[in-house]
Design a protein around this motif. Structure first.
Motif, PDB file in Angstrom:
ATOM      1  N   ARG A  40       0.827  -1.211   0.000  1.00  0.00           N
ATOM      2  CA  ARG A  40       0.000   0.000   0.000  1.00  0.00           C
ATOM      3  C   ARG A  40       0.863   1.263   0.000  1.00  0.00           C
ATOM      4  N   LEU A  41       1.954   1.239   0.777  1.00  0.00           N
ATOM      5  CA  LEU A  41       2.877   2.383   0.784  1.00  0.00           C
ATOM      6  C   LEU A  41       3.485   2.599  -0.602  1.00  0.00           C
ATOM      7  N   ALA A  42       3.840   1.517  -1.256  1.00  0.00           N
ATOM      8  CA  ALA A  42       4.441   1.626  -2.591  1.00  0.00           C
ATOM      9  C   ALA A  42       3.474   2.251  -3.584  1.00  0.00           C
ATOM     10  N   LEU A  43       2.221   1.906  -3.465  1.00  0.00           N
ATOM     11  CA  LEU A  43       1.228   2.439  -4.397  1.00  0.00           C
ATOM     12  C   LEU A  43       0.913   3.912  -4.143  1.00  0.00           C
ATOM     13  N   VAL A  44       1.100   4.363  -2.908  1.00  0.00           N
ATOM     14  CA  VAL A  44       0.749   5.737  -2.527  1.00  0.00           C
ATOM     15  C   VAL A  44       1.950   6.689  -2.559  1.00  0.00           C
ATOM     16  N   HIS A  45       3.165   6.163  -2.394  1.00  0.00           N
ATOM     17  CA  HIS A  45       4.317   7.017  -2.088  1.00  0.00           C
ATOM     18  C   HIS A  45       4.583   8.133  -3.083  1.00  0.00           C
ATOM     19  N   ASP A  46       4.301   7.954  -4.356  1.00  0.00           N
ATOM     20  CA  ASP A  46       4.586   8.989  -5.356  1.00  0.00           C
ATOM     21  C   ASP A  46       3.340   9.655  -5.924  1.00  0.00           C
ATOM     22  N   MET A  47       2.206   9.501  -5.275  1.00  0.00           N
ATOM     23  CA  MET A  47       0.968  10.088  -5.808  1.00  0.00           C
ATOM     24  C   MET A  47       1.083  11.591  -6.032  1.00  0.00           C
ATOM     25  N   ALA A  48       1.733  12.295  -5.125  1.00  0.00           N
ATOM     26  CA  ALA A  48       1.843  13.755  -5.240  1.00  0.00           C
ATOM     27  C   ALA A  48       2.586  14.159  -6.504  1.00  0.00           C
ATOM     28  N   GLU A  49       3.495  13.302  -6.961  1.00  0.00           N
ATOM     29  CA  GLU A  49       4.257  13.608  -8.171  1.00  0.00           C
ATOM     30  C   GLU A  49       3.371  13.688  -9.407  1.00  0.00           C
ATOM     31  N   GLU A  70       4.378  18.779  -2.308  1.00  0.00           N
ATOM     32  CA  GLU A  70       3.805  17.437  -2.317  1.00  0.00           C
ATOM     33  C   GLU A  70       2.678  17.298  -1.302  1.00  0.00           C
ATOM     34  N   GLU A  71       2.828  17.940  -0.162  1.00  0.00           N
ATOM     35  CA  GLU A  71       1.773  17.902   0.853  1.00  0.00           C
ATOM     36  C   GLU A  71       0.493  18.554   0.321  1.00  0.00           C
ATOM     37  N   ALA A  72       0.625  19.703  -0.334  1.00  0.00           N
ATOM     38  CA  ALA A  72      -0.545  20.375  -0.918  1.00  0.00           C
ATOM     39  C   ALA A  72      -1.188  19.488  -1.984  1.00  0.00           C
ATOM     40  N   ALA A  73      -0.351  18.830  -2.781  1.00  0.00           N
ATOM     41  CA  ALA A  73      -0.877  17.939  -3.825  1.00  0.00           C
ATOM     42  C   ALA A  73      -1.620  16.763  -3.205  1.00  0.00           C
ATOM     43  N   MET A  74      -1.070  16.181  -2.147  1.00  0.00           N
ATOM     44  CA  MET A  74      -1.737  15.047  -1.493  1.00  0.00           C
ATOM     45  C   MET A  74      -3.049  15.477  -0.858  1.00  0.00           C
ATOM     46  N   LYS A  75      -3.074  16.647  -0.269  1.00  0.00           N
ATOM     47  CA  LYS A  75      -4.327  17.144   0.309  1.00  0.00           C
ATOM     48  C   LYS A  75      -5.370  17.336  -0.780  1.00  0.00           C
ATOM     49  N   HIS A  76      -4.937  17.873  -1.920  1.00  0.00           N
ATOM     50  CA  HIS A  76      -5.855  18.066  -3.048  1.00  0.00           C
ATOM     51  C   HIS A  76      -6.373  16.716  -3.555  1.00  0.00           C
ATOM     52  N   LEU A  77      -5.468  15.785  -3.781  1.00  0.00           N
ATOM     53  CA  LEU A  77      -5.854  14.468  -4.308  1.00  0.00           C
ATOM     54  C   LEU A  77      -6.789  13.728  -3.352  1.00  0.00           C
ATOM     55  N   THR A  78      -6.450  13.740  -2.079  1.00  0.00           N
ATOM     56  CA  THR A  78      -7.251  12.969  -1.128  1.00  0.00           C
ATOM     57  C   THR A  78      -8.601  13.617  -0.849  1.00  0.00           C
ATOM     58  N   GLN A  79      -8.738  14.916  -1.102  1.00  0.00           N
ATOM     59  CA  GLN A  79     -10.042  15.569  -0.916  1.00  0.00           C
ATOM     60  C   GLN A  79     -11.076  15.032  -1.897  1.00  0.00           C
ATOM     61  N   LEU A  80     -10.595  14.398  -2.947  1.00  0.00           N
ATOM     62  CA  LEU A  80     -11.499  13.830  -3.951  1.00  0.00           C
ATOM     63  C   LEU A  80     -12.083  12.490  -3.500  1.00  0.00           C
ATOM     64  N   LEU A  81     -11.608  11.968  -2.372  1.00  0.00           N
ATOM     65  CA  LEU A  81     -11.998  10.640  -1.897  1.00  0.00           C
ATOM     66  C   LEU A  81     -12.954  10.721  -0.719  1.00  0.00           C
ATOM     67  N   SER A  82     -13.609   9.603  -0.428  1.00  0.00           N
ATOM     68  CA  SER A  82     -14.496   9.543   0.740  1.00  0.00           C
ATOM     69  C   SER A  82     -13.662   9.547   2.018  1.00  0.00           C
ATOM     70  N   TYR A  90      -3.850   9.383   2.958  1.00  0.00           N
ATOM     71  CA  TYR A  90      -3.012  10.480   3.452  1.00  0.00           C
ATOM     72  C   TYR A  90      -2.089   9.997   4.567  1.00  0.00           C
ATOM     73  N   GLU A  91      -2.589   9.143   5.443  1.00  0.00           N
ATOM     74  CA  GLU A  91      -1.764   8.606   6.526  1.00  0.00           C
ATOM     75  C   GLU A  91      -0.619   7.739   5.980  1.00  0.00           C
ATOM     76  N   LEU A  92      -0.883   6.982   4.924  1.00  0.00           N
ATOM     77  CA  LEU A  92       0.191   6.195   4.298  1.00  0.00           C
ATOM     78  C   LEU A  92       1.276   7.126   3.763  1.00  0.00           C
ATOM     79  N   TRP A  93       0.871   8.194   3.093  1.00  0.00           N
ATOM     80  CA  TRP A  93       1.841   9.146   2.561  1.00  0.00           C
ATOM     81  C   TRP A  93       2.638   9.780   3.700  1.00  0.00           C
ATOM     82  N   GLU A  94       1.949  10.132   4.790  1.00  0.00           N
ATOM     83  CA  GLU A  94       2.648  10.714   5.944  1.00  0.00           C
ATOM     84  C   GLU A  94       3.622   9.724   6.586  1.00  0.00           C
ATOM     85  N   GLU A  95       3.323   8.451   6.527  1.00  0.00           N
ATOM     86  CA  GLU A  95       4.237   7.417   7.040  1.00  0.00           C
ATOM     87  C   GLU A  95       5.459   7.288   6.132  1.00  0.00           C
ATOM     88  N   TYR A  96       5.235   7.364   4.828  1.00  0.00           N
ATOM     89  CA  TYR A  96       6.331   7.200   3.871  1.00  0.00           C
ATOM     90  C   TYR A  96       7.301   8.374   3.915  1.00  0.00           C
TER      91      TYR A  96
END
Length: 172
Positions: A40-49, A70-82, A90-96
């Motif tokens: 799961r970390l591998a799938l999430v780690h570069d989402m902001a890119e 990258e943090e702003a991008a992750m916040k934007h991307l994750t706002q699109l989700l439930s 977002y927590e996975l990204w913060e762990e990575y």
């Protein structure tokens, strides 16, 4: 890593997809790693890119600025989700990001391994072995997991063989 004919977004996407494939293909023997977690970390780690691009050291952007983008991008991307999915991704990204767990460090090492492989493939495509040595040098000594060290070693052996073969060819 934005180099060669597939730089920018295409190169970044290639890196994302190849790491995903590497995760699926690599069956680690390390029972101390939680496989579900590192996949799961591998799938999430570069989402902001996908939004900010793959910021490389040559771009002269500070680590702080890179993290803020990258943090702003992750916040934007994750706002699109439930709610739960948003929080989980977002927590996975913060762990990575700070490499706070063994699983996050393992994924970081796989990512570095993939970068070396991609640089080697560009060198081969361009018929210029050794041209992207900086990418290999930037990861030197950073991989500690035995299986990743083996992968990096195999890539480096193959790459060094190609560099030596090119160096011994007569020049016209």
């Amino acid at each position: 890593m934005a180099v060669g004919p597939l730089g920018g977004a295409a190169g970044s996407l290639l890196q994302f997809l190849r790491l995903g494939m590497a995760v699926v293909a690599l069956v680690t023997e390390d029972k101390q790693l939680n496989k579900d977690r590192w996949v799961r970390l591998a799938l999430v780690h570069d989402m902001a890119e996908r939004i900010v691009g793959d910021i490389a050291p040559a771009d002269n952007i500070s680590k702080e600025e890179k993290h803020q983008r990258e943090e702003a991008a992750m916040k934007h991307l994750t706002q699109l989700l439930s709610g739960d999915l948003r929080k989980g991704i977002y927590e996975l990204w913060e762990e990575y990001e700070p490499q706070s767990t063994a699983e996050a460090r393992f994924v970081k090492e796989l990512d570095q391994c993939e970068m070396i492989l991609q640089a080697s493939e560009y060198e081969e495509l361009e018929k210029m072995p050794g041209r992207l040595q900086d990418f290999s040098d930037s990861t030197s000594g950073k991989c500690n997991h035995s299986e990743v060290v083996q992968l990096v070693s195999s890539i480096n052996i193959e790459r060094n063989t190609k560099i030596a073969a090119t160096a011994s060819e007569p020049h016209s």
